[in-house]
Design an enzyme around this catalytic site. Structure first.
Site, short mmCIF file in Angstrom:
data_model
loop_
_atom_site.label_atom_id
_atom_site.label_comp_id
_atom_site.label_asym_id
_atom_site.label_seq_id
_atom_site.Cartn_x
_atom_site.Cartn_y
_atom_site.Cartn_z
N HIS A 73 -7.78 36.83 13.27
CA HIS A 73 -7.14 36.14 14.41
C HIS A 73 -7.74 36.61 15.74
CE1 HIS A 73 -3.58 36.05 11.42
NE2 HIS A 73 -4.51 35.18 11.10
N HIS A 226 -3.41 26.97 12.06
CA HIS A 226 -3.64 28.39 11.73
C HIS A 226 -4.81 28.54 10.76
CE1 HIS A 226 -2.87 32.63 11.63
NE2 HIS A 226 -3.24 32.54 10.36
N HIS A 253 -10.10 32.43 3.13
CA HIS A 253 -11.03 33.50 3.52
C HIS A 253 -12.20 33.69 2.54
CE1 HIS A 253 -8.48 34.58 6.79
NE2 HIS A 253 -7.46 34.87 6.01
ZN ZN Z 1 -4.50 33.93 9.48
#
Ligand code: ZN
Length: 266
Positions: A73, A226, A253
């Protein structure tokens, strides 16, 4: 497009989403053109895909026995603001503080501190269409005159194949909080993760689209935004400004990491 750092040092502190431990980081201006680097217990760890040690539920960097968890983030905010040279000293803990689960507080404080440097950004140009897949997801890259990132995803019980796009306005992304489903909480905790997670720093959904947080969502598409924030944070680990259009279909990810390794190998 020029490289940038920050005008003065700034600190962020709070609980780590996964470790549940208090953590404190200090971002220092750096004009040595070494990119973004973490500095933890005497060791520099470049914010680069070569130092990724975990991509399960967060992107973690490490070198030897030093680890810094959940960098995505903060990295996304730095990339979106064009800040590409910094030393991030880890003063306490071993995770980037979760703050409110989004990149908002990093963005709010850093956007006033941008300091342009004299050197042009290093650019990675997508010259031909590329796709990297796993069994459930795909990331495509297409030539484009600038950086555009898109995410296509779903929220159970709410919508499917919902698309959001980033064309350079960080404000449209940074507010979006981490999320999970109620049935995942136990699995996460059993895996020793999300120890710092709460309704203060994450959105929790039920299967039917129910939102447990009393304040509700910050936007209807907050979770998809997000995922786009996560994608951009992970892409930043290429260490270069990307010129191209990147589209992730349901990626996370691990696929982001596979994709960067693929790009780096071109
Ligand atoms: Zn995240």
């Amino acid at each position: 497009m020029y490289q940038a750092t920050i005008k003065e040092a700034i600190e962020f502190e709070g609980i780590g989403l996964h470790t549940g431990e208090y953590s404190k980081i200090r971002l220092h201006p750096d004009d040595s053109y070494n990119g973004v680097r973490f500095f933890i217990k005497g060791e520099y760890i470049p914010a680069n895909y070569k130092y990724v040690v975990n991509t399960r539920y967060s992107t973690d960097l490490g070198k030897g026995d030093k680890i810094i968890k959940t960098v995505e983030h903060l990295m996304a905010v730095l990339y979106a603001l064009g800040i590409d040279n910094l030393v991030i000293e880890v003063l306490e803990g071993w995770e980037v503080p979760a703050m409110d689960g989004s990149g908002y507080l990093f963005y709010k404080n850093l956007k006033e501190l941008i300091q342009k440097l004299d050197r042009e950004k290093e650019v990675f140009e997508i010259k031909a269409p590329i796709a990297v897949k796993n069994c459930t997801a795909k990331i495509e890259a297409l030539p484009c005159s600038r950086f555009i990132a898109e995410y296509v995803g779903s929220v159970e019980g709410l919508y499917k194949d919902y698309r959001v796009r980033f064309k350079g306005n960080a404000k449209e992304l940074v507010f979006a909080r981490t999320f999970c489903y109620d049935y995942q909480v136990e699995t996460l905790r059993k895996a020793g993760l999300a120890k710092g997670g709460s309704l203060e720093n994450a959105v929790v959904f039920g299967k039917d689209g129910k939102v447990y947080n009393s304040e509700g969502l910050r936007s209807k598409d907050e979770p998809i935004r997000h995922k786009l924030l996560d994608l951009i944070g992970d892409l930043s680990l290429l260490g270069k400004h990307i010129k191209g259009r990147i589209i992730s279909y349901y990626g996370g990810h691990s696929l982001n990491y596979d994709f960067i390794k693929y790009l780096a190998g071109l």
